[in-house]
Design a protein around this motif. Sequence first.
Motif, short mmCIF file in Angstrom:
data_model
loop_
_atom_site.label_atom_id
_atom_site.label_comp_id
_atom_site.label_asym_id
_atom_site.label_seq_id
_atom_site.Cartn_x
_atom_site.Cartn_y
_atom_site.Cartn_z
N MET A 7 0.84 -1.19 0.00
CA MET A 7 0.00 0.00 0.00
C MET A 7 0.88 1.25 0.00
N CYS A 8 0.35 2.32 -0.54
CA CYS A 8 1.04 3.61 -0.53
C CYS A 8 0.15 4.60 0.20
N LEU A 9 0.70 5.27 1.19
CA LEU A 9 -0.02 6.29 1.95
C LEU A 9 0.55 7.65 1.57
N ASP A 10 -0.30 8.51 1.06
CA ASP A 10 0.09 9.88 0.76
C ASP A 10 -0.31 10.74 1.96
N LYS A 12 0.15 13.88 2.54
CA LYS A 12 -0.38 15.21 2.22
C LYS A 12 -1.89 15.16 1.97
N SER A 13 -2.31 14.20 1.14
CA SER A 13 -3.74 14.11 0.82
C SER A 13 -4.49 13.16 1.76
N LYS A 14 -3.73 12.49 2.63
CA LYS A 14 -4.30 11.52 3.57
C LYS A 14 -5.06 10.41 2.85
N SER A 15 -4.53 10.00 1.69
CA SER A 15 -5.14 8.90 0.96
C SER A 15 -4.22 7.69 0.95
N CYS A 16 -4.86 6.54 0.88
CA CYS A 16 -4.14 5.27 0.84
C CYS A 16 -4.53 4.54 -0.43
N LYS A 17 -3.52 3.96 -1.09
CA LYS A 17 -3.77 3.36 -2.39
C LYS A 17 -3.08 2.00 -2.45
N PRO A 18 -3.82 0.92 -2.80
CA PRO A 18 -3.15 -0.38 -2.99
C PRO A 18 -2.33 -0.35 -4.29
N SER A 47 11.31 -11.82 -9.16
CA SER A 47 12.43 -10.95 -9.51
C SER A 47 12.54 -9.84 -8.46
N TYR A 48 13.49 -8.94 -8.70
CA TYR A 48 13.52 -7.67 -7.98
C TYR A 48 12.76 -6.67 -8.84
N PHE A 49 12.03 -5.78 -8.17
CA PHE A 49 11.23 -4.78 -8.84
C PHE A 49 11.49 -3.42 -8.20
N LEU A 50 11.39 -2.37 -9.01
CA LEU A 50 11.44 -1.01 -8.51
C LEU A 50 10.03 -0.44 -8.50
N VAL A 51 9.68 0.22 -7.41
CA VAL A 51 8.39 0.91 -7.32
C VAL A 51 8.71 2.39 -7.19
N ASP A 52 8.31 3.16 -8.20
CA ASP A 52 8.57 4.59 -8.28
C ASP A 52 7.33 5.33 -7.78
N PHE A 53 7.46 5.98 -6.61
CA PHE A 53 6.37 6.71 -5.99
C PHE A 53 6.47 8.22 -6.24
N SER A 54 7.22 8.64 -7.25
CA SER A 54 7.41 10.08 -7.46
C SER A 54 6.10 10.78 -7.80
N SER A 55 5.14 10.06 -8.35
CA SER A 55 3.81 10.62 -8.59
C SER A 55 2.79 9.66 -7.97
N PHE A 56 2.03 10.15 -6.99
CA PHE A 56 1.02 9.32 -6.33
C PHE A 56 -0.06 8.89 -7.32
N ASP A 57 -0.32 9.73 -8.33
CA ASP A 57 -1.36 9.41 -9.32
C ASP A 57 -0.91 8.34 -10.31
N GLU A 58 0.39 8.26 -10.55
CA GLU A 58 0.90 7.29 -11.54
C GLU A 58 2.13 6.58 -10.97
N ILE A 59 1.89 5.60 -10.11
CA ILE A 59 2.98 4.83 -9.51
C ILE A 59 3.45 3.79 -10.52
N LYS A 60 4.77 3.75 -10.75
CA LYS A 60 5.33 2.85 -11.77
C LYS A 60 6.05 1.69 -11.09
#
Length: 129
Positions: A7-10, A12-18, A47-60
Amino acid sequence: EKLHVLMCLDCKSKSCKPIIFNELVSHYNFLKDDLVVYWGTLDGIKSYFLVDFSSFDEIKITKLIGDFENDGHPTPLSENEFIIDTYPDRSRISKLEKISIQEDFVTEVEIIAELKQPFKFFWSSNISR
């Protein structure tokens, strides 16, 4: 096999996103404030994976290219390098490896050490802790 949810918790916006669910998410660490490396599965591929959280709207999520069937605990050196420890193989050999992320997420693996593990694990010789 256990299935997890990442899960990702933002704050600033107090939102949580799976981000990832019904997959294996194990052994993870931050490479920088908005970049996590984890070993696990995505679409059933280990495998190993990278999770890029630089944009909460578009997590890569990006799979690192390499032979990462076996897991290890990532310890960051920089945003492009980390060290992993492997579990002992059938010969009781565990490894410390440096993973360098190159262009297009191709990886270069350097074996730092190969260590013979005893039959019984003790704190000072068990590198998987």
